[in-house]
Write an enzyme that holds these catalytic residues in place. Sequence first.
Site, PDB file in Angstrom:
ATOM      1  N   ASP A  13      33.395  34.330  36.983  1.00 28.84           N
ATOM      2  CA  ASP A  13      34.334  33.213  36.963  1.00 28.84           C
ATOM      3  C   ASP A  13      34.574  32.730  35.536  1.00 28.84           C
ATOM      4  OD1 ASP A  13      34.559  33.214  39.700  1.00 28.84           O
ATOM      5  OD2 ASP A  13      32.996  31.722  40.006  1.00 28.84           O
ATOM      6  N   LYS A  14      35.801  32.275  35.290  1.00 27.40           N
ATOM      7  CA  LYS A  14      36.157  31.770  33.968  1.00 27.40           C
ATOM      8  C   LYS A  14      35.534  30.407  33.723  1.00 27.40           C
ATOM      9  CE  LYS A  14      40.213  30.962  31.028  1.00 27.40           C
ATOM     10  NZ  LYS A  14      41.690  31.034  30.953  1.00 27.40           N
TER      11      LYS A  14
END
Length: 388
Positions: A26-27
Amino acid sequence: MFEAVGFLAIKLGVIPSDFSYAGLKDKKAITYQTMVVRKVTPERLKNIEKEIKKKRMNVFNIRSVDDCLRLGQLKGNHFDIVIRNVKSHTNDSANLRERILEAIENVKNKGFVNYYGPQRFGMGRKVHTDQIGLALLKNEMVKAVKLFLTPEDLDDPVNRAKKYFLQTEDAKGTLALMPEFKVRERALLESLHRFGMTEEGCIQAWFSLPHSVRIFYVHAYSSKIWNEAVSYRLATYGSRVVEGDLVCLDEDSDHEHFPNGKVHLITEEEESANAYSIHQVVLPVLGYNIQYPKNKVGLWYQEVLSRDGLQTCRFKVPVLKLNVPGCYRKILKQPHNLSYELKEERGGDVEAEGSHTDEATLSLLISFDLDVACYATVCLREIMKHDF
């Protein structure tokens, strides 16, 4: 994650496709991940540690290995999550702590619908990743490039550069505007400057990106259709296992990539005997080597492929060297090793439950493991009954 790889590639004097990894992170999270990079010695990587830390990244356990990693080469992921300022839903009169315990036990025992998470599709963006994937599957290379470079409604250097490109198709001028850290965008633009904004030029531009990036967009389309399919399946048949359903015969399988020989088609007799449970039911993720359910769900797949202009698609894009065999995904999943703790938070500090203050708010600290390709955001959505 792609930007982190791009930064490391520049500093190490390699290209992004020299990096391999087992999955995408995930960013918006603090994440840990194993990666392998070719053509780089441990000493070279250690020499740039200070520069890496300036980008709020750390590298550790640096050593030589014999092989690269491949996507899917992992057993799962562990998550530690804090949900702050927990409140009851409007008009819910139940005790909050009891409601939290009920929700967690429900997910622990019954599981959650195994949707692909919204981050797979570029949540909140004008153009979603599945739209680019559909264009690639239809061999619409120019359209795919334009979708990739579509700006958001933001006035910043990246989006000003993208807006300029869509207005002018001037790759050279856009390169001068595009910030250095946008490695993928710059690679695409450099190729377009060299080969032109034609179908052939756009094919070459896509080849400027690693295979893992190209295939990511096609997988995003397949994932979107799977999400729609599982919603239709549950709305049509609920939790019953019915004739024509597909089930996984491998009880130990926690992965999507099991062969057709492990997938069984439910018969009328098996439906009557309740021979299988809903936790064994799988749906195909689109590709050239999968079978479809032999019931209303199978017909639904064919209607959706026709809707999207893919009724004759073989899920191969030879010009981009993309082959998508497909796989099967269980419609329900359960978290493992789930534990939680309720705490009261005051003024930014988390206090142990019991230190009551007028200003205290409740926080939920939750930890769990998920099988490969499962999404914590989806598990949390089921617990919280709330979309992100």
